[in-house]
Design an enzyme around this catalytic site. Structure first.
Site, PDB file in Angstrom:
ATOM      1  N   ASP A  24       0.843  -1.196   0.000  1.00  5.23           N
ATOM      2  CA  ASP A  24       0.000   0.000   0.000  1.00  5.23           C
ATOM      3  C   ASP A  24       0.877   1.245   0.000  1.00  5.23           C
ATOM      4  O   ASP A  24       1.780   1.378   0.827  1.00  5.23           O
ATOM      5  CB  ASP A  24      -0.910  -0.014   1.230  1.00  5.23           C
ATOM      6  CG  ASP A  24      -2.059   0.976   1.081  1.00  5.23           C
ATOM      7  OD1 ASP A  24      -2.431   1.283  -0.068  1.00  5.23           O
ATOM      8  OD2 ASP A  24      -2.589   1.430   2.114  1.00  5.23           O
TER       9      ASP A  24
ATOM     10  N   HIS B  52      -3.878  14.031   0.981  1.00 10.78           N
ATOM     11  CA  HIS B  52      -4.122  13.181   2.153  1.00 10.78           C
ATOM     12  C   HIS B  52      -2.940  13.252   3.118  1.00 10.78           C
ATOM     13  O   HIS B  52      -3.122  13.432   4.323  1.00 10.78           O
ATOM     14  CB  HIS B  52      -4.348  11.738   1.696  1.00 10.78           C
ATOM     15  CG  HIS B  52      -4.442  10.744   2.818  1.00 10.78           C
ATOM     16  ND1 HIS B  52      -5.510  10.693   3.690  1.00 10.78           N
ATOM     17  CD2 HIS B  52      -3.582   9.770   3.227  1.00 10.78           C
ATOM     18  CE1 HIS B  52      -5.319   9.733   4.581  1.00 10.78           C
ATOM     19  NE2 HIS B  52      -4.159   9.156   4.323  1.00 10.78           N
TER      20      HIS B  52
ATOM     21  N   GLU C 131      -9.309   4.041  -1.995  1.00  6.17           N
ATOM     22  CA  GLU C 131      -8.076   3.855  -2.768  1.00  6.17           C
ATOM     23  C   GLU C 131      -8.390   3.173  -4.103  1.00  6.17           C
ATOM     24  O   GLU C 131      -9.492   2.682  -4.335  1.00  6.17           O
ATOM     25  CB  GLU C 131      -7.073   2.982  -1.999  1.00  6.17           C
ATOM     26  CG  GLU C 131      -6.710   3.537  -0.632  1.00  6.17           C
ATOM     27  CD  GLU C 131      -5.443   2.906  -0.050  1.00  6.17           C
ATOM     28  OE1 GLU C 131      -4.661   2.305  -0.829  1.00  6.17           O
ATOM     29  OE2 GLU C 131      -5.247   3.008   1.176  1.00  6.17           O
TER      30      GLU C 131
ATOM     31  N   ASP D 209      -9.009   0.282   2.125  1.00  7.54           N
ATOM     32  CA  ASP D 209      -7.994  -0.128   3.107  1.00  7.54           C
ATOM     33  C   ASP D 209      -8.507   0.240   4.505  1.00  7.54           C
ATOM     34  O   ASP D 209      -8.141   1.259   5.066  1.00  7.54           O
ATOM     35  CB  ASP D 209      -6.672   0.582   2.794  1.00  7.54           C
ATOM     36  CG  ASP D 209      -5.602   0.290   3.828  1.00  7.54           C
ATOM     37  OD1 ASP D 209      -5.655  -0.779   4.444  1.00  7.54           O
ATOM     38  OD2 ASP D 209      -4.711   1.145   4.015  1.00  7.54           O
TER      39      ASP D 209
ATOM     40  N   ARG E 226      -7.958   3.422  13.545  1.00  5.20           N
ATOM     41  CA  ARG E 226      -7.132   4.597  13.859  1.00  5.20           C
ATOM     42  C   ARG E 226      -6.571   4.582  15.270  1.00  5.20           C
ATOM     43  O   ARG E 226      -5.440   5.057  15.496  1.00  5.20           O
ATOM     44  CB  ARG E 226      -7.945   5.873  13.654  1.00  5.20           C
ATOM     45  CG  ARG E 226      -8.468   6.082  12.253  1.00  5.20           C
ATOM     46  CD  ARG E 226      -7.354   6.151  11.233  1.00  5.20           C
ATOM     47  NE  ARG E 226      -7.877   6.424   9.895  1.00  5.20           N
ATOM     48  CZ  ARG E 226      -7.175   6.236   8.788  1.00  5.20           C
ATOM     49  NH1 ARG E 226      -5.927   5.782   8.848  1.00  5.20           N
ATOM     50  NH2 ARG E 226      -7.709   6.484   7.606  1.00  5.20           N
TER      51      ARG E 226
ATOM     52  N   GLN F 289      -3.812   2.103  15.273  1.00  3.45           N
ATOM     53  CA  GLN F 289      -2.734   2.631  14.428  1.00  3.45           C
ATOM     54  C   GLN F 289      -1.894   3.680  15.162  1.00  3.45           C
ATOM     55  O   GLN F 289      -0.660   3.657  15.107  1.00  3.45           O
ATOM     56  CB  GLN F 289      -3.345   3.245  13.167  1.00  3.45           C
ATOM     57  CG  GLN F 289      -2.331   3.785  12.155  1.00  3.45           C
ATOM     58  CD  GLN F 289      -3.014   4.363  10.909  1.00  3.45           C
ATOM     59  OE1 GLN F 289      -4.229   4.314  10.776  1.00  3.45           O
ATOM     60  NE2 GLN F 289      -2.218   4.891  10.006  1.00  3.45           N
TER      61      GLN F 289
ATOM     62  N   THR G 157      -8.992  -5.893   3.796  1.00  2.35           N
ATOM     63  CA  THR G 157      -8.928  -4.936   2.693  1.00  2.35           C
ATOM     64  C   THR G 157      -9.928  -5.411   1.651  1.00  2.35           C
ATOM     65  O   THR G 157      -9.887  -6.574   1.238  1.00  2.35           O
ATOM     66  CB  THR G 157      -7.509  -4.877   2.080  1.00  2.35           C
ATOM     67  OG1 THR G 157      -6.578  -4.540   3.107  1.00  2.35           O
ATOM     68  CG2 THR G 157      -7.434  -3.849   0.969  1.00  2.35           C
TER      69      THR G 157
ATOM     70  N   GLU H 295     -10.028  12.471   7.927  1.00  2.00           N
ATOM     71  CA  GLU H 295      -9.997  13.828   7.371  1.00  2.00           C
ATOM     72  C   GLU H 295     -11.372  14.506   7.442  1.00  2.00           C
ATOM     73  O   GLU H 295     -11.472  15.673   7.808  1.00  2.00           O
ATOM     74  CB  GLU H 295      -9.530  13.778   5.913  1.00  2.00           C
ATOM     75  CG  GLU H 295      -8.078  13.354   5.759  1.00  2.00           C
ATOM     76  CD  GLU H 295      -7.808  12.796   4.383  1.00  2.00           C
ATOM     77  OE1 GLU H 295      -7.452  13.591   3.501  1.00  2.00           O
ATOM     78  OE2 GLU H 295      -7.976  11.581   4.174  1.00  2.00           O
TER      79      GLU H 295
HETATM   80 CA    CA Z   1      -3.943   3.013   2.952  1.00  2.00          CA
END
Ligand code: CA
Length: 429
Positions: A132, A139, A205, A237, A241, A244, A261, A377
């Site tokens: 990826d 972004h 994506e 994807d 968060r 992550q 995914t 976002e």
């Molecule tokens: Ca990604």
């Protein structure tokens, strides 16, 4: 010239995603035959042309048998690995067979059509490796500004295509349910805890499929990279968060990304995308790519004008028959790096690339804040809730939410083609 000239009537409808100019490849199981091997087909209108059945039904000229043999055997990877002249040969033959004015034997081919409504799509090919990337500078900048307001874009961004190795084992085609992942989450105060993700997100994506691979240790030059591109699909994807943000330093995302995914089931080929290629340009103040990533043809037509859209439909919205709510519209042409540059960069150290490998574009956000390809976002990290038509609000994805990516190519001189649907429902409904 615009044509919608197939004897498969549904392919000629102005809203059809799969006119005769598209002919994307996919693998399917006819309804009720779940024990059988998946079959290869191309989408045409609301039908699938079963390629194995086609080869049995009509005579294939001897000089085209090498191109059709892997398709008849159901091995898309082997077909993808062939030189582009074989791909073009098959496309020309299928166009002739399906064309209203062609020499096709419609009566015999009719028996090779399976309604898409009576088929379940499966992975189109074997994906050995999935990588990826992070090619939208919009972004990268807006996400970076959430975490580093003074220094949103890291100094390497404009020089090196940023990527990480993903997990091919959890790739799945559109239509499934995705359990909410659990993981380590670090509260603002105190030690981390293990529990269900509270900040589940999507990433809008595009996935690029490798055609022919390279030899071990042999880089793919930028001038040849397009010859290694077979086609593309839509890709979500999914991203946890909260997991992550705790795990990603210093080696990048790991369990926050590899639980699932989702891909749209049809691979739209390089040949079908040809009318929609656009120049690749950078602002004059930005550094030019290094020579190994520079090529005149890439600059002239390395971009792809592909419109993208993402929508949400909660369980309550479905129960009340409310249409999916569009969250954002964007375009693949906003990539800071082209697909050819990704292929060349990935192999530039001698990395072995194989037929069927998948390269994600990265979240494809556009220059306007409304063109954002993630909730991270759109809600500014969960600070600003979105209101859905049902009156519900969302900061991140909740159980029962259906997330769908769609995409199409359209311009004044070519027939519009679509990519199908990349959809999944999170958690229990
Ligand atoms: Ca990604």
């Amino acid at each position: 010239m615009k044509t919608r000239g197939s004897w498969v009537a549904s392919a000629n409808h102005p809203e059809s995603e799969f006119p005769i100019e598209n002919l994307p490849f996919g693998r399917f199981m006819p309804t009720g035959l779940d024990q059988a091997d998946p079959r290869l087909g191309v989408a045409i209108g609301d039908q699938i042309l079963d390629l194995g059945a086609l080869v049995r039904a009509i005579p294939i000229p001897a000089d085209e048998s090498a191109a059709f043999a892997p398709l008849a055997a159901g091995d898309l990877n082997a077909f993808m690995a062939l030189h582009k002249k074989y791909h073009q040969q098959v496309r020309a033959r299928l166009t002739a067979i399906l064309s209203k004015n062609g020499q096709g034997d419609a009566a015999r081919v009719q028996g090779c059509l399976v309604p898409q409504s009576q088929a379940r799509m499966v992975m189109p090919c074997t994906v050995g490796d999935y990588t990826d990337f992070y090619t939208s500078i919009h972004h990268a900048t807006s996400v970076g500004s959430l975490f580093r307001p003074d220094n949103p874009l890291l100094p390497n961004y404009k020089w090196v295509p940023i990527g990480y190795h993903g997990r091919s084992s959890t790739l799945q085609v559109s239509g499934g349910d995705i359990p909410r992942p659990s993981g380590q989450i670090k509260p603002a105060e105190g030690p981390p805890v293990f529990g269900p993700c509270q900040k589940l997100d999507f990433e809008l994506e595009v996935g690029f499929f490798l055609g022919a691979g390279n030899a071990p240790g042999v880089p793919i030059p930028i001038a040849e990279a397009e010859d290694h591109f077979f086609g593309l699909c839509l890709l979500n994807d999914w991203s946890a968060r909260d997991i992550q943000s705790w795990e990603y330093q210093p080696l990048g995302p790991f369990l926050s990304k590899n639980f699932a995914t989702t891909l749209s089931p049809w691979i739209v080929t390089r040949e079908a995308l040809a009318p929609f290629r656009v120049p690749y340009t950078r602002p004059v103040d930005d550094p030019a790519p290094l020579p190994y990533l520079t090529d005149p043809e890439n600059q002239q037509a390395g971009g792809i004008d592909l419109h993208l859209q993402i929508s949400i439909q909660s369980a309550e919205m479905r129960a009340r028959n409310l249409s999916p709510h569009v969250l954002a519209k964007t375009n693949l042409k906003y990539s800071f790096w082209t697909m050819a540059q990704l292929i060349t960069h990935h192999s530039s150290n001698g990395c072995l690339m194989r037929s069927g490998d998948l390269l994600g574009s990265g979240t494809m956000s556009g220059p306007d804040s409304s063109e954002a390809g993630s909730l991270l976002e759109l809600t500014r990290g969960g600070k600003e809730a979105l209101t859905l038509p049902s009156g519900e609000t969302r900061r991140f994805i909740e159980d029962g939410d259906a997330i769908e990516i769609t995409g199409f190519c359209q311009n004044a001189s070519a027939t519009r083609i679509g990519l199908g649907s990349c959809r999944a429902v999170i958690g229990s409904t």
